[in-house]
Design a protein around this motif. Structure first.
Motif, PDB file in Angstrom:
ATOM      1  N   SER A 156       0.860  -1.175   0.000  1.00 60.34           N
ATOM      2  CA  SER A 156       0.000   0.000   0.000  1.00 60.34           C
ATOM      3  C   SER A 156       0.896   1.225   0.000  1.00 60.34           C
ATOM      4  O   SER A 156       1.643   1.459   0.945  1.00 60.34           O
ATOM      5  CB  SER A 156      -0.901  -0.003   1.230  1.00 60.34           C
ATOM      6  OG  SER A 156      -1.664   1.182   1.247  1.00 60.34           O
ATOM      7  N   HIS A 165       1.316   5.477  -1.572  1.00 62.16           N
ATOM      8  CA  HIS A 165       0.627   6.588  -2.214  1.00 62.16           C
ATOM      9  C   HIS A 165       1.656   7.637  -2.582  1.00 62.16           C
ATOM     10  O   HIS A 165       2.784   7.622  -2.075  1.00 62.16           O
ATOM     11  CB  HIS A 165      -0.438   7.191  -1.303  1.00 62.16           C
ATOM     12  CG  HIS A 165       0.129   7.786  -0.055  1.00 62.16           C
ATOM     13  ND1 HIS A 165       0.664   9.059  -0.009  1.00 62.16           N
ATOM     14  CD2 HIS A 165       0.285   7.278   1.176  1.00 62.16           C
ATOM     15  CE1 HIS A 165       1.113   9.280   1.213  1.00 62.16           C
ATOM     16  NE2 HIS A 165       0.905   8.225   1.952  1.00 62.16           N
ATOM     17  N   LEU A 172      -5.777  10.015 -12.399  1.00 63.40           N
ATOM     18  CA  LEU A 172      -5.395   9.302 -11.173  1.00 63.40           C
ATOM     19  C   LEU A 172      -6.580   8.533 -10.591  1.00 63.40           C
ATOM     20  O   LEU A 172      -6.415   7.426 -10.070  1.00 63.40           O
ATOM     21  CB  LEU A 172      -4.830  10.279 -10.139  1.00 63.40           C
ATOM     22  CG  LEU A 172      -3.551  11.028 -10.540  1.00 63.40           C
ATOM     23  CD1 LEU A 172      -3.051  11.870  -9.368  1.00 63.40           C
ATOM     24  CD2 LEU A 172      -2.454  10.076 -11.000  1.00 63.40           C
ATOM     25  N   SER A 232      -6.104   4.616 -10.023  1.00 60.90           N
ATOM     26  CA  SER A 232      -6.039   4.070  -8.666  1.00 60.90           C
ATOM     27  C   SER A 232      -6.965   2.867  -8.482  1.00 60.90           C
ATOM     28  O   SER A 232      -6.802   2.094  -7.545  1.00 60.90           O
ATOM     29  CB  SER A 232      -6.367   5.152  -7.642  1.00 60.90           C
ATOM     30  OG  SER A 232      -7.693   5.591  -7.838  1.00 60.90           O
ATOM     31  N   ALA A 236      -4.153   0.018 -10.011  1.00 61.10           N
ATOM     32  CA  ALA A 236      -2.845   0.640 -10.231  1.00 61.10           C
ATOM     33  C   ALA A 236      -1.845  -0.315 -10.868  1.00 61.10           C
ATOM     34  O   ALA A 236      -1.059   0.081 -11.721  1.00 61.10           O
ATOM     35  CB  ALA A 236      -2.299   1.185  -8.913  1.00 61.10           C
ATOM     36  N   MET A 291      -2.479   9.885  -5.168  1.00 61.50           N
ATOM     37  CA  MET A 291      -2.669   8.632  -5.906  1.00 61.50           C
ATOM     38  C   MET A 291      -2.407   7.469  -4.966  1.00 61.50           C
ATOM     39  O   MET A 291      -1.351   7.396  -4.332  1.00 61.50           O
ATOM     40  CB  MET A 291      -1.692   8.605  -7.078  1.00 61.50           C
ATOM     41  CG  MET A 291      -1.580   7.281  -7.796  1.00 61.50           C
ATOM     42  SD  MET A 291      -3.046   6.849  -8.789  1.00 61.50           S
ATOM     43  CE  MET A 291      -2.571   5.186  -9.301  1.00 61.50           C
ATOM     44  N   GLN A 292      -3.377   6.575  -4.847  1.00 61.08           N
ATOM     45  CA  GLN A 292      -3.246   5.407  -3.977  1.00 61.08           C
ATOM     46  C   GLN A 292      -2.883   4.188  -4.827  1.00 61.08           C
ATOM     47  O   GLN A 292      -3.517   3.954  -5.851  1.00 61.08           O
ATOM     48  CB  GLN A 292      -4.590   5.200  -3.253  1.00 61.08           C
ATOM     49  CG  GLN A 292      -4.499   4.377  -1.994  1.00 61.08           C
ATOM     50  CD  GLN A 292      -3.622   5.017  -0.915  1.00 61.08           C
ATOM     51  OE1 GLN A 292      -3.630   6.238  -0.736  1.00 61.08           O
ATOM     52  NE2 GLN A 292      -2.860   4.197  -0.212  1.00 61.08           N
ATOM     53  N   CYS A 293      -1.856   3.464  -4.429  1.00 62.21           N
ATOM     54  CA  CYS A 293      -1.410   2.286  -5.187  1.00 62.21           C
ATOM     55  C   CYS A 293      -1.507   1.071  -4.294  1.00 62.21           C
ATOM     56  O   CYS A 293      -0.658   0.863  -3.426  1.00 62.21           O
ATOM     57  CB  CYS A 293       0.041   2.451  -5.651  1.00 62.21           C
ATOM     58  SG  CYS A 293       0.366   3.959  -6.571  1.00 62.21           S
ATOM     59  N   GLU A 294      -2.541   0.281  -4.488  1.00 62.16           N
ATOM     60  CA  GLU A 294      -2.755  -0.900  -3.648  1.00 62.16           C
ATOM     61  C   GLU A 294      -2.476  -2.158  -4.458  1.00 62.16           C
ATOM     62  O   GLU A 294      -2.937  -2.288  -5.585  1.00 62.16           O
ATOM     63  CB  GLU A 294      -4.220  -0.973  -3.174  1.00 62.16           C
ATOM     64  CG  GLU A 294      -4.717   0.257  -2.452  1.00 62.16           C
ATOM     65  CD  GLU A 294      -4.198   0.367  -1.029  1.00 62.16           C
ATOM     66  OE1 GLU A 294      -3.652  -0.633  -0.523  1.00 62.16           O
ATOM     67  OE2 GLU A 294      -4.338   1.456  -0.444  1.00 62.16           O
TER      68      GLU A 294
END
Lengths: 373, 373
Positions: free
Chosen positions: A9, A11, A225, A229, A232, B4-7
């Motif tokens: 996780s 960001h 974005l 997201s 991703a 921007m969230q990258c999970e």
């Protein structure tokens, strides 16, 4: 049997702010902090912004590279890795890309490899990079004659977007950026589309040095974005609305011998994909006309002798191979919303010639001529 | 500002099963399914298992490489990428590493780059790879004279561990694997430690072709993955109990001119780290003796002329630099549990010579001599 769970996780922030390289602006020095930094620029950026960059980051190592979309390669990536090694970068130190999509791509892949991934910051200097190529986490370079064959998913530590850097970008390149902005607007943001219709041409004329620039760039970034997201790392399949305009365009670029720029090919693709939407009954004629009118209003072509039925058919096959067997053609169903045509069965044989005929007729009947400048 | 969230959430299975390359075994064919596969092996593995591999996967492309820990390089990675390109691998196709840690490393980095990451399967053929190097998600190669300077975090699609493949592994290499197993046991699994004490020497003598092999390998894998999964991408800092034995060992290997194998250096490191634990008062003398006795019982050295106070001090500095400024020395506080000495302040100057003296005295007083074979 032992199951290993791999959770990640992370960001990062994309900050839009003017005057990044002006004396006294602390955004870039703050992003670096006490760390070592290797700054990668191309010759054009160095000529324009080199002195300001060296004043802003006096302790950084500056590396000037010569790269184009066609020559970006793994060797260029390894050259950046070598400089990172020589500059003594540790796991928390930083590589900074200042440039267009190509420089951002090369730095992103290099940073993903150095010590299994060190932070990098993007300062995109073209409109395409500011709203698309420089703000995501995908980087790739060409290899063994195949475009983008090698690459990585590496989230940047931060992206700093400065619209004043666009003052020297050519009208043609600005139009390419607006094609990507139109893409985001058409598939998910009707208000942004209205801004593009209203302000787009003037923004090109004023090289985005205008109060209307901020909301358009901010809107495009937010949409891009927001979409990215959701998926991703592309672990959740290949149905991505940001692929609108990106089904036929890769082959169009290739068949033009890369005389067609990416954004120009995307515009042609969006016009055709939307025309297909009309022919298969999911987009109404008025919305299609708005899309075509907006694109031509920006100075982007919606027809080209390159766009033929056999080329479209080949491109659909290739896209499906790239998307794990499914076509997933993105077609707007109204302004601000899109649907997926999952398989090629959703585009019956008669549709492609009719879509092309529709576009040709629109150009002949209603639209002004245009050319690339 | 846009965030921007990258999970990412992925998992993979490590399957322990005998007879992977025996006629009729479907584990490997099932892992490939209908996909294209490029199999990468080194010459030694090809000589031993090439025919069985070609029989098991008749449609796969087999690539034979010549690699050592010292020569594994980004060029070797790109050679695998080139073969992947020539074999026409798509985003869902597969690279399979059959070999030791080096082959697994090179394939892992190559697979992470091809089309921004394609699946790969590891079939580790050494004990070190079966319990450590071949079951995690970290891969790296040497670059510009620096060990493991370039690499990636790329979870495999699957790992297939077959203890029967160890029949031809040398006693020395098996001892190195047992050093890594002892590491896992000491920091988190007292029952596994008892198995190592009881069965370790016999397992070396029988090249792991014994019913006692399964539980030892399974236990080591379970412990390793359990620890890794807490911080798979090392986003949660560099305090990792799997770094037990890995603070002094990198410099020891280097100073030996790599005549010391990794596992041998890890054993020396574990003996010293544990002696430090006694000197700083967190490990009792009896548990330290058990650790030292177990290691020597496996035929692993716990003392070496290479292990000097200045070397230990340098190695601590280097480890701290690699771990974001903190030492994070892993020291067992009893069998099956470990603590971290966060900073160098936790190891006062007098401790290192006293720890070394303690080890030397133990060897002189109580322990049989031993040598590398």
């Amino acid at each position: 049997m032992h199951r290993m769970q791999c959770e990640s996780s992370r960001h990062y922030d994309v900050v839009v702010s003017e005057g990044l390289l002006s004396a006294g602006n602390e955004l870039l020095p703050d992003a670096v902090g006490e760390r070592r930094a290797l700054v990668v620029v191309d010759h054009a950026v160095d000529a324009l912004h080199g002195p300001a960059l060296r004043r802003t980051l006096p302790d950084a190592t500056i590396m000037v590279v010569e790269l184009t979309e066609q020559t970006k390669s793994i060797e260029a990536v390894l050259e950046v890795c070598r400089q990172a090694h020589e500059a003594g970068l540790g796991r928390r130190d930083l590589i900074i890309a200042v440039g267009g999509g190509v420089v951002c791509d090369v730095v992103s892949v290099a940073a993903s490899l150095v010590r299994r991934g060190i932070p990098y910051v993007c300062v995109p200097t073209t409109l395409v990079a500011q709203v698309d190529a420089g703000i995501g986490l995908k980087g790739a370079v060409n290899f063994a004659g195949s475009k983008s064959f090698l690459g990585s998913f590496a989230p940047p530590a931060r992206v700093l977007v400065d619209p004043t850097l666009l003052a020297t970008v050519s009208a043609r390149d600005l139009r390419c950026g607006l094609a990507e902005i139109a893409k985001v607007a058409i598939v998910r943001d009707a208000a942004l589309f209205e801004r593009v219709e209203r302000d787009g041409a003037a923004l090109v004329a004023r090289a985005f040095q205008d109060v209307a620039a901020g909301p358009v760039i901010e809107g495009a970034i937010a949409g891009m974005l927001g979409e990215l997201s959701l998926n991703a790392y592309e672990e959740r399949g290949y149905a991505r609305s940001m692929d609108f305009g990106h089904t036929f365009s890769p082959l169009l670029e290739e068949c033009s011998g890369y005389t067609l720029r990416h954004g120009e090919a995307v515009a042609l693709d969006m016009a055709v994909s939307s025309a297909i939407g009309v022919e298969i009954g999911i987009l109404d004629v008025a919305d299609h006309a708005r899309i075509v009118t907006a694109l031509t209003g920006l100075g982007l072509a919606v027809c080209s002798p390159l766009v033929t039925v056999p080329l479209l058919a080949s491109a659909m096959e290739r896209a499906a191979a790239h998307r794990d067997g499914d076509l997933n053609l993105v077609v707007p169903d109204r302004i601000g919303s899109a649907a997926f045509v999952k398989s090629a069965d959703g585009v019956p044989p008669a549709v492609l010639p009719r879509a092309l005929a529709r576009l040709t007729a629109m150009r002949r009947d209603n639209l002004p001529g245009h050319h690339h400048t």
